[in-house]
Scaffold this active site. Structure first.
Site, PDB file in Angstrom:
ATOM      1  N   HIS A  58       9.869  40.720   9.326  1.00 18.58           N
ATOM      2  CA  HIS A  58       8.716  39.899   9.683  1.00 18.58           C
ATOM      3  C   HIS A  58       7.784  39.659   8.507  1.00 18.58           C
ATOM      4  CE1 HIS A  58       6.124  37.876  12.509  1.00 18.58           C
ATOM      5  NE2 HIS A  58       6.667  38.437  13.580  1.00 18.58           N
ATOM      6  N   ASP A  97       8.713  34.704  10.342  1.00 21.05           N
ATOM      7  CA  ASP A  97       7.992  34.915  11.604  1.00 21.05           C
ATOM      8  C   ASP A  97       8.888  34.637  12.802  1.00 21.05           C
ATOM      9  OD1 ASP A  97       5.014  33.472  10.140  1.00 21.05           O
ATOM     10  OD2 ASP A  97       5.693  35.567  10.211  1.00 21.05           O
TER      11      ASP A  97
END
Lengths: 320, 415
Positions: free
Chosen positions: B388, B392
């Site tokens: 992440h 995203d």
């Protein structure tokens, strides 16, 4: 670089050393008339006092050399055929080799003995016998033998400059072997072996004619078995470090020597390898030597002497 | 009768001679003592007389040099004898090479352990040392040297196969007789793998998402390849198709193929797929993990991927991978299909510095709804871990969908 024969390289070494040091002189039978080419032209160049012909009397000619050596001269004794060293063996082994020890280092004996040696030319036993093993056994003697013209010039120069007695024969079958020899002054020191060909599967230690045979086998088996060929160049002192370093890589050893199987120098080397490099060995040590019998003068000779076939068989055996 | 005439040794120092000139013709009858040839050695010429009478057959032509004692001519006592040798123009004078005893072929097949009747095991000094260094019992090693001797290659082979190594000084463990623990040094490959696992979990913001993908269309497509297996030269594996699908998805969503390098995020355009491969460890208890890399997969077809992948894995097993085959991955495939229970979902650890890892597992037949109907399909679980820090949820979802579509509708990969 120019190429000359092994015997010419020996001649060049003798000539140059005789120029460099007036104490060097040569004694032998028919060296003025030069039966073998290494003494050709020497008497014309250096005179009869330094190139001395003798009758067929080994003890006499060798005694002359010993006396001269003790008085500061540097004699080269040429027995023509190595086996004739035995005629004066007591003088050679006890009175020369052991001399330095027995007399507390008072009178060094810078004697060089040379002669032709080697099987395969139908000269029969007396004229072909290998003597280097016997001299190797005697304390005090340094022993060397060249396998190439380059080594011949360098080793003979080292021998003549050596203050200890040196036995340095040359092989009949290599006499006319050609090779690159630098024109300048150089020596090949004793106690330094030469890896003549690198390999990884097995180490073959061989000298003189047998070095040539070993290289032939290595070339033939290339791609199948990778053979590292080492030329000891001097037997005493012997370069054990190079041999052990090679065994760290290959773990297998074949020792080749034209001398008789019993008590030749390679037997001592094998024992030393077991003492110093036991854990390096992945196979028994194999020796390729002359059978324990006089050297025949006829058709049997090439059949029983060490040869490329016999070296190849030994290599295959240790690599099995 | 035929007599060989050998190159004579004319001087002590002579090893070879040149036939400068033949003084008689091929086939001539010569008398004993007649001059027959001019031979040169070391710049000196010698006139040679023949010690034999007979019809002359020349073996070594003018100009050639041969060693002493090699036949340079033959003398035939009569015309019939002459004809028999004159006809063999092609045969050379060289002596036949002696047959060398061939080496005994040592089989790769191991024999029974090498203990002799007295219980003594034959092993070379080197092999003994190597076994001792590795804590290996010689009794457990088969010897392939002469006489069943254990030699270096046998120790190395036993090491490869993970022969049980007893702890130093302790006896060999016989099955069922001892519950002694086995001690494996925590170093080398295992320690490296451990360090990298912890580093990955501690330094990245990785998380996994799971779903199921229908495999039937892919399997049908694969069958077309399997039907032509011989012609294609390979039995195409499902993984080859999955790798192709990964490349397709990574091309569509390039951020999944990106990596943090220093203070930059580098979006790699070549898709280099690392293939997680399990290999045996030092013992039968542990294992190691290597990730060989298949490079530029976006430019490869499925067949090429299949062959290259199999070669990579085979060489990984033999420890023959080059340095550049062990590095440079931009995305990783770590499959447990066929190993894990059907339908396994997992959270595979990211292979840093990759951003994405695709982890398929064992498919199972399940009822699903298609067009309002309940049907049976082969469903493969997919676990995809992503970092992440770089990617995203939205691009991660797009990557997942791209991958899903490529696998469920493999024809799309032709686009």
């Amino acid at each position: 670089m120019r190429e000359i024969t092994l015997i010419e390289a020996i001649q060049e070494a003798i000539r140059e050393e005789m120029h460099l040091d007036e104490q060097v002189f040569m004694v032998g039978q028919d060296i003025r008339g030069s039966i073998f080419p290494h003494t050709k032209g020497l008497v014309e160049e250096f005179g009869e006092e330094r190139i001395v012909d003798t009758p067929l009397a080994e003890s006499g000619m060798y005694g002359l050399a010993m006396g001269a050596a003790m008085e500061g001269y540097r004699p080269i004794v040429d027995f023509m055929f190595a086996g004739f060293t035995y005629v004066t063996f007591s003088e050679v082994s006890v009175a020369t080799g052991q001399h330095y020890f027995l007399h507390g280092g008072q009178k060094p004996m810078p004697i060089v003995i040379t002669a032709g040696t080697g099987s395969g030319v139908r000269l029969a036993n007396d004229h072909s016998m290998a003597v280097h093993g016997t001299l190797f056994h005697q304390p005090g003697w340094k022993v060397a033998m060249p396998s190439t013209p380059y080594d011949a010039k360098g080793l003979f120069k080292a021998a003549i400059r050596e203050n200890n007695p040196v036995f340095i024969p040359w092989h009949f079958q290599l006499m006319m072997e050609r090779g690159e020899v630098p024109e300048e002054d150089y020596i090949v020191p004793f106690g330094v072996a030469d890896v003549k060909r690198e390999g990884s599967d097995v180490t073959v230690l061989a000298n003189s004619l047998q070095l040539k045979n070993a290289l032939e086998v290595a070339e033939k088996l290339e791609g199948e078995i990778s053979i590292e060929v080492i030329d000891p160049r001097s037997f005493e002192p012997f370069d054990m470090d190079t041999l052990l370093k090679s065994l760290e890589k290959t773990n297998r050893l074949v020792l080749v020597d034209e001398d008789w199987e019993k008590g030749g120098y390679v037997s001592t080397i094998a024992a030393r390898v077991i003492e110093q490099g036991f854990d390096l060995l992945d196979a028994p040590i194999k020796r390729v030597t002359f059978p324990n019998m006089p050297i025949p003068g006829g058709h049997m000779e090439p059949t029983i002497m060490p040869s490329p076939d016999k070296i190849e068989a030994a290599v295959r055996e240790v690599c099995a | 009768m035929i007599t060989d005439f050998l190159m004579p040794k004319l001087a002590m120092a002579m090893n070879e001679g040149t036939v400068n000139e033949w003084l008689a013709q091929e086939g001539d009858y010569v008398e004993k003592g007649a001059p027959i040839a001019v031979v040169e050695t070391e710049k000196v010429s010698y006139d040679i007389e023949t010690p034999y009478a007979g019809y002359l057959h020349i073996v070594v032509p003018e100009g050639e040099t041969v060693p002493v004692e090699v036949p340079i001519a033959q003398f035939a006592s009569d015309e019939d004898a002459y004809r028999s040798i004159a006809g063999e123009q092609a045969s050379t004078a060289s002596s036949p090479v002696a047959e060398v005893p061939s080496s005994t072929e040592t089989d790769a097949a191991p024999q029974a352990p090498s203990a002799s009747a007295g219980g003594r095991i034959k092993a070379s000094p080197l092999a003994r040392k190597m076994a001792a260094d590795r804590g290996m019992e010689l009794a457990a090693v088969s010897g392939t040297g002469p006489g069943g001797r254990i030699v270096k290659r046998d120790i190395l082979a036993a090491e490869q196969q993970g022969v049980t190594t007893a702890a130093a000084g302790e006896p060999v463990m016989m099955p069922g007789t001892s519950l002694e623990p086995v001690r494996i040094p925590f170093k080398g490959m295992r320690a490296t793998i451990a360090r990298r696992m912890v580093e990955s979990l501690n330094t990245s913001a990785q998380l996994s998402s799971f779903w199921e993908v229908e495999l039937d269309q892919l399997l049908a497509l694969r069958q077309q390849f399997l039907d032509r297996e011989e012609w294609l030269g390979t039995r195409v594996s499902i993984n080859a198709f999955l790798i192709k699908a990964i490349a397709s998805a990574a091309t569509q969503v390039p951020i999944a193929n990106a990596m943090i390098e220093g203070d930059e995020i580098v979006v790699h355009r070549s898709v280099n797929v690392g293939i997680a491969t399990a290999l045996p460890g030092a013992t039968e208890y542990d294992s190691i993990l290597v990730v060989p890399v298949l490079k530029n997969v976006q430019a490869m077809g499925v067949l090429e991927i299949d062959k290259a992948m199999k070669s990579l894995i085979e060489r990984a097993r033999r420890n023959e991978l080059g340095a550049d085959e062990m590095s440079g991955s931009t995305i990783t495939l770590s499959t447990t299909a066929g190993l894990s229970p059907p339908g396994t979902r997992a959270t595979p650890v990211l292979n840093l510095p990759n951003t994405t890892l695709v982890g398929p597992s064992t498919p199972e037949q399940k009822p699903v709804v298609r067009d309002g109907e309940v049907v049976v399909r082969t469903m493969m679980p997919l676990s995809v871990t992503f970092d992440h820090r770089v990617m995203d949820g939205e691009p991660a979802a797009r990557f997942g969908t791209a991958l899903h579509e490529a696998i469920e509708h493999p024809g799309l990969m032709l686009g």
